[in-house]
Scaffold this motif. Structure first.
Motif, PDB file in Angstrom:
ATOM      1  N   TRP A  44       0.838  -1.198   0.000  1.00 38.54           N
ATOM      2  CA  TRP A  44       0.000   0.000   0.000  1.00 38.54           C
ATOM      3  C   TRP A  44       0.868   1.241   0.000  1.00 38.54           C
ATOM      4  O   TRP A  44       1.845   1.334   0.750  1.00 38.54           O
ATOM      5  CB  TRP A  44      -0.885   0.045   1.245  1.00 38.54           C
ATOM      6  N   LEU A  45       0.507   2.198  -0.825  1.00 36.75           N
ATOM      7  CA  LEU A  45       1.057   3.544  -0.797  1.00 36.75           C
ATOM      8  C   LEU A  45      -0.130   4.457  -0.506  1.00 36.75           C
ATOM      9  O   LEU A  45      -1.073   4.514  -1.289  1.00 36.75           O
ATOM     10  CB  LEU A  45       1.684   3.921  -2.144  1.00 36.75           C
ATOM     11  N   VAL A  46      -0.083   5.136   0.623  1.00 39.66           N
ATOM     12  CA  VAL A  46      -1.216   5.963   1.050  1.00 39.66           C
ATOM     13  C   VAL A  46      -0.723   7.376   1.320  1.00 39.66           C
ATOM     14  O   VAL A  46       0.105   7.601   2.209  1.00 39.66           O
ATOM     15  CB  VAL A  46      -1.889   5.375   2.319  1.00 39.66           C
ATOM     16  N   ALA A  47      -1.248   8.324   0.547  1.00 37.74           N
ATOM     17  CA  ALA A  47      -0.888   9.728   0.727  1.00 37.74           C
ATOM     18  C   ALA A  47      -1.627  10.275   1.941  1.00 37.74           C
ATOM     19  O   ALA A  47      -2.852  10.177   2.033  1.00 37.74           O
ATOM     20  CB  ALA A  47      -1.250  10.524  -0.522  1.00 37.74           C
ATOM     21  N   ARG A  48      -0.869  10.823   2.857  1.00 37.31           N
ATOM     22  CA  ARG A  48      -1.429  11.465   4.042  1.00 37.31           C
ATOM     23  C   ARG A  48      -1.059  12.938   4.021  1.00 37.31           C
ATOM     24  O   ARG A  48      -0.377  13.397   3.099  1.00 37.31           O
ATOM     25  CB  ARG A  48      -0.934  10.768   5.298  1.00 37.31           C
ATOM     26  N   GLU A  49      -1.478  13.663   5.020  1.00 37.58           N
ATOM     27  CA  GLU A  49      -1.273  15.110   5.023  1.00 37.58           C
ATOM     28  C   GLU A  49       0.197  15.510   4.913  1.00 37.58           C
ATOM     29  O   GLU A  49       0.543  16.445   4.201  1.00 37.58           O
ATOM     30  CB  GLU A  49      -1.889  15.725   6.278  1.00 37.58           C
ATOM     31  N   HIS A  50       1.081  14.811   5.620  1.00 36.65           N
ATOM     32  CA  HIS A  50       2.495  15.187   5.641  1.00 36.65           C
ATOM     33  C   HIS A  50       3.440  14.122   5.110  1.00 36.65           C
ATOM     34  O   HIS A  50       4.622  14.398   4.927  1.00 36.65           O
ATOM     35  CB  HIS A  50       2.922  15.552   7.066  1.00 36.65           C
ATOM     36  N   THR A  51       2.934  12.903   4.913  1.00 35.76           N
ATOM     37  CA  THR A  51       3.808  11.810   4.502  1.00 35.76           C
ATOM     38  C   THR A  51       3.108  10.872   3.532  1.00 35.76           C
ATOM     39  O   THR A  51       1.882  10.849   3.433  1.00 35.76           O
ATOM     40  CB  THR A  51       4.263  10.949   5.704  1.00 35.76           C
ATOM     41  N   LEU A  52       3.922  10.091   2.844  1.00 32.03           N
ATOM     42  CA  LEU A  52       3.424   8.964   2.072  1.00 32.03           C
ATOM     43  C   LEU A  52       3.667   7.735   2.942  1.00 32.03           C
ATOM     44  O   LEU A  52       4.815   7.439   3.301  1.00 32.03           O
ATOM     45  CB  LEU A  52       4.169   8.830   0.740  1.00 32.03           C
ATOM     46  N   PHE A  53       2.613   7.043   3.303  1.00 31.23           N
ATOM     47  CA  PHE A  53       2.699   5.859   4.149  1.00 31.23           C
ATOM     48  C   PHE A  53       2.864   4.637   3.249  1.00 31.23           C
ATOM     49  O   PHE A  53       2.184   4.510   2.226  1.00 31.23           O
ATOM     50  CB  PHE A  53       1.430   5.739   4.996  1.00 31.23           C
ATOM     51  N   VAL A  54       3.767   3.734   3.627  1.00 31.35           N
ATOM     52  CA  VAL A  54       4.057   2.520   2.869  1.00 31.35           C
ATOM     53  C   VAL A  54       3.825   1.330   3.799  1.00 31.35           C
ATOM     54  O   VAL A  54       4.309   1.327   4.939  1.00 31.35           O
ATOM     55  CB  VAL A  54       5.528   2.510   2.392  1.00 31.35           C
ATOM     56  N   GLN A  55       3.081   0.320   3.321  1.00 32.84           N
ATOM     57  CA  GLN A  55       2.863  -0.871   4.141  1.00 32.84           C
ATOM     58  C   GLN A  55       2.722  -2.093   3.245  1.00 32.84           C
ATOM     59  O   GLN A  55       1.981  -2.081   2.261  1.00 32.84           O
ATOM     60  CB  GLN A  55       1.606  -0.751   4.992  1.00 32.84           C
ATOM     61  N   ALA A  56       3.444  -3.151   3.609  1.00 40.88           N
ATOM     62  CA  ALA A  56       3.369  -4.416   2.879  1.00 40.88           C
ATOM     63  C   ALA A  56       3.327  -5.569   3.875  1.00 40.88           C
ATOM     64  O   ALA A  56       4.154  -5.644   4.782  1.00 40.88           O
ATOM     65  CB  ALA A  56       4.572  -4.572   1.957  1.00 40.88           C
ATOM     66  N   PHE A  57       2.371  -6.464   3.694  1.00 44.98           N
ATOM     67  CA  PHE A  57       2.308  -7.686   4.492  1.00 44.98           C
ATOM     68  C   PHE A  57       3.433  -8.607   4.030  1.00 44.98           C
ATOM     69  O   PHE A  57       3.641  -8.798   2.831  1.00 44.98           O
ATOM     70  CB  PHE A  57       0.953  -8.365   4.302  1.00 44.98           C
ATOM     71  N   VAL A  58       4.158  -9.189   4.996  1.00 45.27           N
ATOM     72  CA  VAL A  58       5.256 -10.094   4.656  1.00 45.27           C
ATOM     73  C   VAL A  58       4.892 -11.539   4.982  1.00 45.27           C
ATOM     74  O   VAL A  58       4.954 -12.403   4.128  1.00 45.27           O
ATOM     75  CB  VAL A  58       6.571  -9.686   5.358  1.00 45.27           C
ATOM     76  N   CYS A  59       4.524 -11.812   6.225  1.00 50.67           N
ATOM     77  CA  CYS A  59       4.059 -13.156   6.568  1.00 50.67           C
ATOM     78  C   CYS A  59       3.300 -13.118   7.892  1.00 50.67           C
ATOM     79  O   CYS A  59       3.388 -12.159   8.648  1.00 50.67           O
ATOM     80  CB  CYS A  59       5.188 -14.182   6.586  1.00 50.67           C
TER      81      CYS A  59
END
Length: 161
Positions: A44-59
């Protein structure tokens, strides 16, 4: 840069990189990164007010050897760029990161997505060996007894020999 401009930039960069993705909501992109050890990694790449949030499920949460798995993750965190390993509330393993909006561009997105792929795909078998060895042995024995394919367990044969 507002969220709309950022979403446009991210979409254009992902298209230019040739990365499979879809935009769920404005500023939310689900990117599919093809792998070698695992079929793919959803990020996931999610644009927020001050940052771009990155999240990936690994296991998922390891079945065993929690201390060994967590030691590996903490040591690995020291060598990662822009993301780090983290656990969610149920113990599943994710890669998480935040990028300042002024740093978001083609080169930085390429670096971050490359790091997500390298870590999630490159560490996958190690995490399985550390946290699921007994399950792998049981699955190998079950498939062997029934003459089922062992193709996707070949990387773990050293655990059963």
């Amino acid at each position: 840069m507002d969220t709309g401009e950022l979403a446009g930039l991210i979409g254009a960069v992902l298209r230019d990189l040739g990365v499979d993705h879809h935009q769920r909501e404005p500023g939310q992109f689900l990117v599919t990164l093809p792998g070698t050890h695992r079929l793919s990694t959803q990020c996931w790449l999610v644009a927020r007010e001050h940052t771009l949030f990155v999240q990936a499920f690994v296991c998922r949460q390891p079945d065993e050897n929690h201390e060994g798995v967590y030691r590996f993750l903490l040591q690995r965190n020291a060598r990662l760029y822009g993301v780090h390993y983290a656990l969610d509330r149920i113990g599943d393993i994710h890669l998480i990161g935040r990028v300042s909006l002024h740093a978001v561009g083609a080169a930085e997105l390429d670096r971050i997505l490359g790091q997500v792929l390298e870590a999630a795909d490159g560490d996958f078998n190690t995490l399985l060996e550390l946290g699921f060895a007994e399950s792998i042995r049981r699955e190998y024995a079950w498939r062997s007894e029934r003459g089922e394919s062992l193709a996707n367990l070949r990387a773990f044969e050293h655990l059963v020999d």
